[in-house]
Motif scaffolding. Structure first.
Motif, PDB file in Angstrom:
ATOM      1  N   LEU A  90       0.813  -1.215   0.000  1.00 29.17           N
ATOM      2  CA  LEU A  90       0.000   0.000   0.000  1.00 29.17           C
ATOM      3  C   LEU A  90       0.847   1.266   0.000  1.00 29.17           C
ATOM      4  O   LEU A  90       0.359   2.337  -0.343  1.00 29.17           O
ATOM      5  CB  LEU A  90      -0.924   0.007   1.225  1.00 29.17           C
ATOM      6  N   ARG A  91       2.105   1.138   0.386  1.00 35.94           N
ATOM      7  CA  ARG A  91       2.982   2.302   0.438  1.00 35.94           C
ATOM      8  C   ARG A  91       3.447   2.654  -0.963  1.00 35.94           C
ATOM      9  O   ARG A  91       3.683   1.780  -1.795  1.00 35.94           O
ATOM     10  CB  ARG A  91       4.192   1.984   1.319  1.00 35.94           C
ATOM     11  N   SER A  92       3.614   3.943  -1.223  1.00 38.66           N
ATOM     12  CA  SER A  92       4.125   4.380  -2.515  1.00 38.66           C
ATOM     13  C   SER A  92       5.640   4.426  -2.466  1.00 38.66           C
ATOM     14  O   SER A  92       6.235   5.303  -1.837  1.00 38.66           O
ATOM     15  CB  SER A  92       3.573   5.763  -2.890  1.00 38.66           C
ATOM     16  N   HIS A  93       6.273   3.474  -3.102  1.00 35.97           N
ATOM     17  CA  HIS A  93       7.730   3.434  -3.137  1.00 35.97           C
ATOM     18  C   HIS A  93       8.280   4.587  -3.990  1.00 35.97           C
ATOM     19  O   HIS A  93       9.354   5.116  -3.710  1.00 35.97           O
ATOM     20  CB  HIS A  93       8.199   2.091  -3.693  1.00 35.97           C
ATOM     21  N   LEU A  94       7.540   4.962  -5.017  1.00 36.10           N
ATOM     22  CA  LEU A  94       7.965   6.085  -5.849  1.00 36.10           C
ATOM     23  C   LEU A  94       7.940   7.383  -5.048  1.00 36.10           C
ATOM     24  O   LEU A  94       8.852   8.205  -5.146  1.00 36.10           O
ATOM     25  CB  LEU A  94       7.052   6.190  -7.077  1.00 36.10           C
ATOM     26  N   TRP A  95       6.920   7.571  -4.228  1.00 33.00           N
ATOM     27  CA  TRP A  95       6.821   8.757  -3.389  1.00 33.00           C
ATOM     28  C   TRP A  95       7.927   8.761  -2.337  1.00 33.00           C
ATOM     29  O   TRP A  95       8.525   9.801  -2.057  1.00 33.00           O
ATOM     30  CB  TRP A  95       5.452   8.822  -2.730  1.00 33.00           C
ATOM     31  N   ASP A  96       8.223   7.609  -1.773  1.00 35.37           N
ATOM     32  CA  ASP A  96       9.318   7.506  -0.817  1.00 35.37           C
ATOM     33  C   ASP A  96      10.636   7.940  -1.452  1.00 35.37           C
ATOM     34  O   ASP A  96      11.449   8.630  -0.830  1.00 35.37           O
ATOM     35  CB  ASP A  96       9.454   6.068  -0.304  1.00 35.37           C
ATOM     36  N   GLN A  97      10.860   7.499  -2.692  1.00 32.88           N
ATOM     37  CA  GLN A  97      12.094   7.861  -3.384  1.00 32.88           C
ATOM     38  C   GLN A  97      12.141   9.360  -3.639  1.00 32.88           C
ATOM     39  O   GLN A  97      13.204   9.998  -3.495  1.00 32.88           O
ATOM     40  CB  GLN A  97      12.181   7.093  -4.706  1.00 32.88           C
TER      41      GLN A  97
END
Length: 336
Positions: free
Chosen positions: A196-203
């Motif tokens: 559910l977490r956005s890995h792209l947003w984390d990056q």
């Protein structure tokens, strides 16, 4: 009114669809087909966030792995034996005629995001056995997030019961920095499921944080001085104290110790680690190997375990094993 609502809905749907496509495209570029597996994505978490840890059962360490785990962690099967080691099943008693190496360290030695069979400790077992003509076991006591004080606790309280013939301490570039000793959390589940977490947003947030950091002033000439108990014998009292304690524990056990800097990068902190560990090892008169030269001319990024994770991957572990084979074999042979 309805056409306007329909257009708003269509635009919102398009935006969401584009974001989802971008997210899964980014995931696929990093994780491959596992990007579409909720189980695989939910395995991406810090060690404490995957309920792998328990409060310490022995003094001198901050936490331990739970025994008899069988989970998916960082896309890989993660199992611990009855002693809480990320290792195959072991007996406490050593087989007659065999030799044992106790591997102590952190995530670099544990094999973060690697299958167990790809870790340098496991790779060394058959190589050492063939080299010495007798069975050699490499018992993996390493735990992700450990630091020098935990290494000392493990050597003092755990390894002696397994009858090691050599203690191998694998050090990482942040082991000389006391500020890395963060409080450990023991979460029952991942706080934010990876699927559910956005890995792209984390990056993207990571890039923003990197850009917002102020430019560091030039480093003063000469070695830096780190926090720790006062010591007249060393410019690096924190490292000197704990490496000295490990050596004392090994002397008490009557077991030789080999300190190894598991470094495959040449970042500023890695270079500082080279300086610190080499100086302290010389001060203490302990056996020490810096593996950095083995990676001369290689691109560190190509050795990462994942494109977005700078832990040593399978190739780096193969090089670790190859470089350590002869030094370990010589010390084991000398003790026979």
């Amino acid at each position: 009114m309805k056409p306007l609502l329909f257009r708003c809905f269509a635009v919102a749907f398009g935006v969401v669809a584009a974001l989802l496509c971008a997210e899964f495209g980014y995931r696929f570029s990093i994780f491959g087909a596992a990007a579409f597996s909720p189980r695989a994505m939910n395995s991406l978490a810090v060690v404490g966030g995957r309920a792998l840890l328990q409060a310490p059962q022995i003094p001198g360490v901050r936490y331990q792995f739970k025994p008899n785990l069988d989970v998916l962690f960082m896309l890989q099967p993660f199992r611990t034996n009855r002693f809480g080691m990320r290792d195959r099943p072991r007996d406490a008693a050593k087989k007659p005629g065999s030799l044992r190496v106790a591997l102590v360290g952190d995530s670099f030695a544990m094999g973060f995001a690697l299958p167990e069979e790809a870790t340098f400790g496991r790779l060394l077992e058959p190589l050492l056995s063939e080299r010495l003509g007798r069975e050699v076991e490499v018992l993996n006591f390493a735990v992700s997030g450990y630091s020098l004080l935990d290494y000392a606790g493990i050597v003092a309280e755990r390894v002696g019961a397994f009858g090691p013939d050599l203690v191998l301490v694998g050090m990482c570039f942040n082991d000389f920095e006391p500020e890395h000793l963060a409080r450990v959390r023991f979460d029952g589940v991942t706080r934010t499921p990876g699927f559910l977490r956005s890995h792209l947003w984390d990056q993207y947030l990571a890039l923003l944080r990197h850009r917002s950091q102020p430019v560091q002033p030039p480093r003063p000439e000469g070695p830096p001085v780190y926090a720790g108990s006062p010591s007249e014998r060393s410019q690096f009292p924190y490292v000197h104290h704990w490496l000295g304690r490990i050596r004392e524990h090994c002397d008490r056990l009557g077991v030789p110790v080999l300190f190894v800097y598991l470094n495959f990068d040449r970042l500023d902190k890695s270079a500082e680690g080279q300086q610190v560990f080499a100086r302290v090892a010389a001060e203490l008169g302990v056996d020490y190997i810096d593996l950095t030269p083995a990676f001369e001319g290689l691109d560190a990024g190509s050795l990462f375990v994942l494109p977005n994770d700078s832990h040593p991957g399978a190739r780096a572990n193969q090089i670790f094993a190859g470089e350590l084979l002869e030094p370990i074999a010589a010390r084991l042979a000398g003790g026979r």
